[in-house]
Write a protein that holds these residues in place. Sequence first.
Motif, PDB file in Angstrom:
ATOM      1  N   VAL A  44      37.404  34.661  41.731  1.00 48.54           N
ATOM      2  CA  VAL A  44      36.081  34.972  42.006  1.00 48.54           C
ATOM      3  C   VAL A  44      36.027  36.406  41.612  1.00 48.54           C
ATOM      4  O   VAL A  44      36.984  37.260  41.434  1.00 48.54           O
ATOM      5  CB  VAL A  44      35.888  35.283  43.454  1.00 48.54           C
ATOM      6  CG1 VAL A  44      34.456  35.824  43.895  1.00 48.54           C
ATOM      7  CG2 VAL A  44      36.159  33.736  44.053  1.00 48.54           C
ATOM      8  N   GLY A  45      34.770  36.621  40.872  1.00 48.65           N
ATOM      9  CA  GLY A  45      34.765  38.030  40.332  1.00 48.65           C
ATOM     10  C   GLY A  45      33.156  38.516  40.144  1.00 48.65           C
ATOM     11  O   GLY A  45      32.648  38.321  40.848  1.00 48.65           O
ATOM     12  N   GLY A  46      33.110  38.782  38.901  1.00 41.74           N
ATOM     13  CA  GLY A  46      31.811  39.293  38.543  1.00 41.74           C
ATOM     14  C   GLY A  46      31.641  40.491  37.868  1.00 41.74           C
ATOM     15  O   GLY A  46      32.684  40.951  36.906  1.00 41.74           O
ATOM     16  N   ASP A  47      30.517  41.146  37.399  1.00 45.09           N
ATOM     17  CA  ASP A  47      30.469  42.330  36.529  1.00 45.09           C
ATOM     18  C   ASP A  47      31.129  43.283  37.045  1.00 45.09           C
ATOM     19  O   ASP A  47      30.933  44.046  38.249  1.00 45.09           O
ATOM     20  CB  ASP A  47      28.784  42.403  36.512  1.00 45.09           C
ATOM     21  CG  ASP A  47      28.488  43.105  35.104  1.00 45.09           C
ATOM     22  OD1 ASP A  47      29.160  43.269  34.401  1.00 45.09           O
ATOM     23  OD2 ASP A  47      27.164  43.157  34.861  1.00 45.09           O
ATOM     24  N   VAL A  48      31.804  43.938  36.177  1.00 45.54           N
ATOM     25  CA  VAL A  48      32.711  45.098  36.350  1.00 45.54           C
ATOM     26  C   VAL A  48      32.003  46.217  35.824  1.00 45.54           C
ATOM     27  O   VAL A  48      31.970  46.511  34.443  1.00 45.54           O
ATOM     28  CB  VAL A  48      34.107  45.163  36.025  1.00 45.54           C
ATOM     29  CG1 VAL A  48      34.923  46.150  36.333  1.00 45.54           C
ATOM     30  CG2 VAL A  48      34.741  43.794  36.825  1.00 45.54           C
ATOM     31  N   GLY A 151      43.223  40.505  35.141  1.00 41.77           N
ATOM     32  CA  GLY A 151      43.374  39.015  35.668  1.00 41.77           C
ATOM     33  C   GLY A 151      43.029  37.987  34.517  1.00 41.77           C
ATOM     34  O   GLY A 151      42.382  38.458  33.707  1.00 41.77           O
ATOM     35  N   ILE A 152      42.923  36.883  34.757  1.00 44.74           N
ATOM     36  CA  ILE A 152      42.238  36.084  34.026  1.00 44.74           C
ATOM     37  C   ILE A 152      41.520  34.747  34.747  1.00 44.74           C
ATOM     38  O   ILE A 152      41.994  34.630  35.803  1.00 44.74           O
ATOM     39  CB  ILE A 152      43.183  35.286  32.980  1.00 44.74           C
ATOM     40  CG1 ILE A 152      44.372  34.640  33.627  1.00 44.74           C
ATOM     41  CG2 ILE A 152      43.847  36.209  31.968  1.00 44.74           C
ATOM     42  CD1 ILE A 152      45.295  33.787  32.828  1.00 44.74           C
ATOM     43  N   ARG A 167      31.958  44.161  31.212  1.00 44.62           N
ATOM     44  CA  ARG A 167      33.173  43.421  31.462  1.00 44.62           C
ATOM     45  C   ARG A 167      32.855  42.432  32.602  1.00 44.62           C
ATOM     46  O   ARG A 167      32.366  42.958  33.525  1.00 44.62           O
ATOM     47  CB  ARG A 167      34.269  44.558  32.023  1.00 44.62           C
ATOM     48  CG  ARG A 167      35.517  43.981  32.485  1.00 44.62           C
ATOM     49  CD  ARG A 167      36.449  45.096  32.676  1.00 44.62           C
ATOM     50  NE  ARG A 167      37.674  44.777  33.205  1.00 44.62           N
ATOM     51  CZ  ARG A 167      38.511  45.522  33.886  1.00 44.62           C
ATOM     52  NH1 ARG A 167      38.375  46.838  33.851  1.00 44.62           N
ATOM     53  NH2 ARG A 167      39.824  45.113  34.477  1.00 44.62           N
ATOM     54  N   TRP A 168      33.442  41.325  32.462  1.00 40.14           N
ATOM     55  CA  TRP A 168      33.198  40.137  33.481  1.00 40.14           C
ATOM     56  C   TRP A 168      34.434  39.794  33.885  1.00 40.14           C
ATOM     57  O   TRP A 168      35.215  39.383  33.204  1.00 40.14           O
ATOM     58  CB  TRP A 168      32.388  39.003  32.889  1.00 40.14           C
ATOM     59  CG  TRP A 168      32.013  38.157  34.151  1.00 40.14           C
ATOM     60  CD1 TRP A 168      32.578  37.157  34.638  1.00 40.14           C
ATOM     61  CD2 TRP A 168      30.967  38.254  34.822  1.00 40.14           C
ATOM     62  NE1 TRP A 168      31.908  36.504  35.405  1.00 40.14           N
ATOM     63  CE2 TRP A 168      31.019  37.200  35.787  1.00 40.14           C
ATOM     64  CE3 TRP A 168      29.746  39.056  34.909  1.00 40.14           C
ATOM     65  CZ2 TRP A 168      29.803  36.906  36.878  1.00 40.14           C
ATOM     66  CZ3 TRP A 168      28.594  38.919  35.965  1.00 40.14           C
ATOM     67  CH2 TRP A 168      28.808  37.867  36.908  1.00 40.14           C
ATOM     68  N   ARG A 169      34.858  39.883  35.163  1.00 41.50           N
ATOM     69  CA  ARG A 169      36.026  39.552  35.871  1.00 41.50           C
ATOM     70  C   ARG A 169      35.946  38.081  36.373  1.00 41.50           C
ATOM     71  O   ARG A 169      34.889  37.822  37.306  1.00 41.50           O
ATOM     72  CB  ARG A 169      36.546  40.209  37.039  1.00 41.50           C
ATOM     73  CG  ARG A 169      38.155  39.913  37.314  1.00 41.50           C
ATOM     74  CD  ARG A 169      38.413  40.848  38.477  1.00 41.50           C
ATOM     75  NE  ARG A 169      38.747  42.282  37.954  1.00 41.50           N
ATOM     76  CZ  ARG A 169      38.372  43.379  38.460  1.00 41.50           C
ATOM     77  NH1 ARG A 169      37.844  43.635  39.663  1.00 41.50           N
ATOM     78  NH2 ARG A 169      38.309  44.771  37.725  1.00 41.50           N
TER      79      ARG A 169
END
Length: 188
Positions: A44-48, A151-152, A167-169
């Motif tokens: 789970v991530g998003g725009d950083v 992370g990946i 950057r997107w995580r």
Amino acid sequence: MNAARWLVAGILAGVLVLLILFGYGLAKQREGDTLEQGARIVSVGGDVPIEPHPAPDFTLKGFDGKQVKLSDYKGKVVIVNFWASWCPPCAEEAPTLESGWQKFKNEGVVFLGVNLWDDPQNAEQFIEDNDLTYINGTTKTGTATEYGLTGIPETYVIDKNGQVIRRWRGPLTDHELANLVEAGLSSK
């Protein structure tokens, strides 16, 4: 007898609380477990938020045998995606990246897949299984660190001037990828 029951119930309740806390601690540890070279899977991530900055140059040794440098693509928007074959979220987003590549490749956009900490045969099988046609390969170990990888999968947008602007995580959806590409295309 009544006091003994209360004592046993109290001990059992205490043990139960400890087991719950221990289980929670293990789950949090697994969530942040480090894998080879300090990366972790990001599901789970998003725009950083980032401050635009010059993209660290790197040479990508393609699985097709060709080598390319990031700086070869100055004047184009470059989507750099860090991935591994053993990463389930990477497999989840692979079709999105391929469809994005097909959609934007004629608009001055380049996709580069950077495979990390992987067995080359597994990586090549991943590329084949997912019908990836954009450039994928490996680079020196320090590249992930230079980009600040946590992370990946993790994806970076480099604008036409060679600046990392987004950057997107975590795994991308079609909509999220399109937004990232559009940000690169509209960057001055």
